[in-house]
Design an enzyme around this catalytic site. Structure first.
Site, short mmCIF file in Angstrom:
data_model
loop_
_atom_site.label_atom_id
_atom_site.label_comp_id
_atom_site.label_asym_id
_atom_site.label_seq_id
_atom_site.Cartn_x
_atom_site.Cartn_y
_atom_site.Cartn_z
N HIS A 282 0.81 -1.23 0.00
CA HIS A 282 0.00 0.00 0.00
C HIS A 282 0.85 1.28 0.00
O HIS A 282 0.74 2.11 0.90
CB HIS A 282 -0.98 0.00 1.19
CG HIS A 282 -1.94 -1.16 1.17
ND1 HIS A 282 -3.02 -1.24 1.99
CD2 HIS A 282 -1.98 -2.29 0.39
CE1 HIS A 282 -3.69 -2.37 1.75
NE2 HIS A 282 -3.05 -3.02 0.78
N GLU B 22 -13.29 1.38 -4.82
CA GLU B 22 -14.13 2.57 -4.92
C GLU B 22 -13.61 3.54 -5.97
O GLU B 22 -12.41 3.70 -6.13
CB GLU B 22 -14.11 3.36 -3.59
CG GLU B 22 -14.59 2.61 -2.39
CD GLU B 22 -14.52 3.48 -1.14
OE1 GLU B 22 -13.86 4.54 -1.17
OE2 GLU B 22 -15.14 3.09 -0.14
N TYR C 157 -12.98 10.00 3.17
CA TYR C 157 -13.45 8.95 2.27
C TYR C 157 -13.65 7.61 2.98
O TYR C 157 -13.88 6.60 2.32
CB TYR C 157 -12.56 8.90 1.02
CG TYR C 157 -12.87 10.14 0.20
CD1 TYR C 157 -13.91 10.12 -0.72
CD2 TYR C 157 -12.25 11.35 0.45
CE1 TYR C 157 -14.29 11.26 -1.40
CE2 TYR C 157 -12.61 12.50 -0.23
CZ TYR C 157 -13.64 12.45 -1.15
OH TYR C 157 -14.04 13.59 -1.80
N TYR D 65 -10.09 -10.15 4.37
CA TYR D 65 -9.85 -11.31 3.50
C TYR D 65 -10.38 -12.58 4.15
O TYR D 65 -10.76 -13.53 3.47
CB TYR D 65 -8.36 -11.43 3.17
CG TYR D 65 -7.88 -10.30 2.29
CD1 TYR D 65 -8.38 -10.15 0.99
CD2 TYR D 65 -6.95 -9.37 2.75
CE1 TYR D 65 -7.96 -9.11 0.18
CE2 TYR D 65 -6.52 -8.33 1.94
CZ TYR D 65 -7.03 -8.20 0.67
OH TYR D 65 -6.62 -7.16 -0.14
CA LIG Z 1 -14.63 5.11 0.91
#
Ligand SMILES: [Ca+2]
Length: 376
Positions: free
Chosen positions: A152, A246, A256, A267
């Site tokens: 990430h 998204e 967000y 997972y």
């Molecule tokens: Ca979001």
């Protein structure tokens, strides 16, 4: 007898344009058949592409190389001056972007996983493109938390119409709660000047509890970003966990949601958020359950595909597809899945060339630069 070709020779053979005799792939779409032309193959996990004014393209390879691909598909030697990168998991050399005034200053921006004492973190460097590679390279942004991790990193680079640079980041996987606090760059989109300074009109400037570079927060891992062609607003997409990728209209100062509100689950199947929406949290414009593993975002504005003008195109890694989204204002009204079962490659980036065609980079050991053209 010849000896077996060493690995370097094999790489040289692969890094050639596709033979003229190769039959290009074709794919059916709702608006007619398209051709998938292999511009070049033999790129090792290419990640980002930026077209130069003359039609050639700068392409990053995740292991740390920046190359120029000619309009004839020939791949140049790695350019010098690229910073050292942490090649681990999802890390490495990531996006590439030209300065809005590139014709004047030849500035090129790179995002990458920066090796640091104790781990790594996403950074952005700027250099001047010369015949020999990048010169006068300097780091203009560092995600402020060093993590010993493989996941990430974000990170796309997009300039706003005002010449400010958006850098999309990730939560580094192990730090998801920090996507909701403003005291770090974890799980944020940031906005900086071209020299890395903080724009005076950033939403959290002046708040003692906030990093002033932050543009928006509550993000998991943002690997797609582009300006909406009609409004000039930043749009981004991000990877959900299991489900919950998204597409977001990414506006200043807004939350967000990650990990408080998501359409995805762990997972393992365990719940992350009781509800996919919550007060004070921006709902996505569009989401995917199951996840398609989003990377690369384009709003198409060319004239090669008149019916696709204004559509958003989203690359899919695990899904090995491109999602075409028709918009009505800021709403998605239709989705068409392109190239499923045709490419059989992970799609890392989607860009529009100066020639108006759509280009894809595939995230493979033998990654390709592909050009999408109307067929017939
Ligand atoms: Ca979001």
């Amino acid at each position: 007898m010849m000896r077996a070709a060493p690995a370097a020779a094999l790489a040289l053979i692969l890094a050639q344009p596709a033979c003229a005799g190769d039959q290009p792939l074709t794919a059916d779409t709702q608006h007619g058949k398209v051709r998938v032309v292999t511009v070049t193959a033999g790129l090792e996990h290419p990640w980002g592409i930026a077209f130069l004014p003359d039609g050639r393209a700068l392409v990053t390879e995740r292991p740390g190389r920046l190359r120029i691909v000619g309009t004839d598909g020939n791949v140049g030697a790695p350019l010098g001056g690229v910073p050292a990168v942490s090649v681990t998991g999802q890390g490495g050399l990531l996006d590439v972007q030209l300065d809005p005034e590139f014709a004047k200053n030849q500035w090129v921006y790179l995002s990458y996983a920066e090796p640091r004492e104790g781990g790594n973190g996403t950074a952005v460097a700027r250099g001047t493109l010369t015949d020999r590679g990048l010169a006068d390279v300097r780091v203009i942004f560092r995600q402020d938390v060093t993590i010993n991790g493989r996941h990430h990193f974000g990170s796309r680079l997009v300039f706003g119409r005002d010449g400010r640079l958006f850098v999309t980041l990730g939560d580094r996987n192990s730090e998801r709660a920090r996507a909701q606090t403003l005291d770090s760059h974890i799980g944020k989109v940031v906005r900086i000047e071209r020299d890395g300074k903080v724009p005076a009109d950033n939403p959290f400037v002046g708040r003692a509890d906030a990093k002033p570079e932050i543009w928006s927060y509550g993000h998991r891992n943002v690997q797609g970003a582009a300006l909406h062609p009609a409004t000039g607003e930043l749009w981004t997409h991000e990877h959900g966990p299991k489900g919950g990728d998204e597409l977001n209209r990414d506006r200043a100062g807004l939350n967000y949601g990650w990990p408080l509100a998501t359409y995805g689950v762990e997972y393992s199947g365990k719940t992350i958020s009781d509800s996919p929406t919550a007060p004070g949290i921006e709902a996505p414009v569009h989401y995917w359950v199951p996840s398609i593993a989003t990377s690369g975002l384009l709003f198409y504005t060319g004239d090669r595909f008149p019916k696709w003008q204004g559509n958003a195109f989203v690359g899919g890694l695990a899904s090995q597809q491109v999602s075409r989204l028709e918009l009505d204002g800021n709403r998605v009204v239709r989705e068409e899945v392109l190239f499923k079962g045709v490419l059989n490659q992970r799609v890392r980036d989607v860009e529009q060339g100066p020639d108006g065609y759509i280009y894809l980079l595939t995230d493979e050991d033998n990654g390709q630069l592909l050009r999408i053209e109307p067929a017939g």
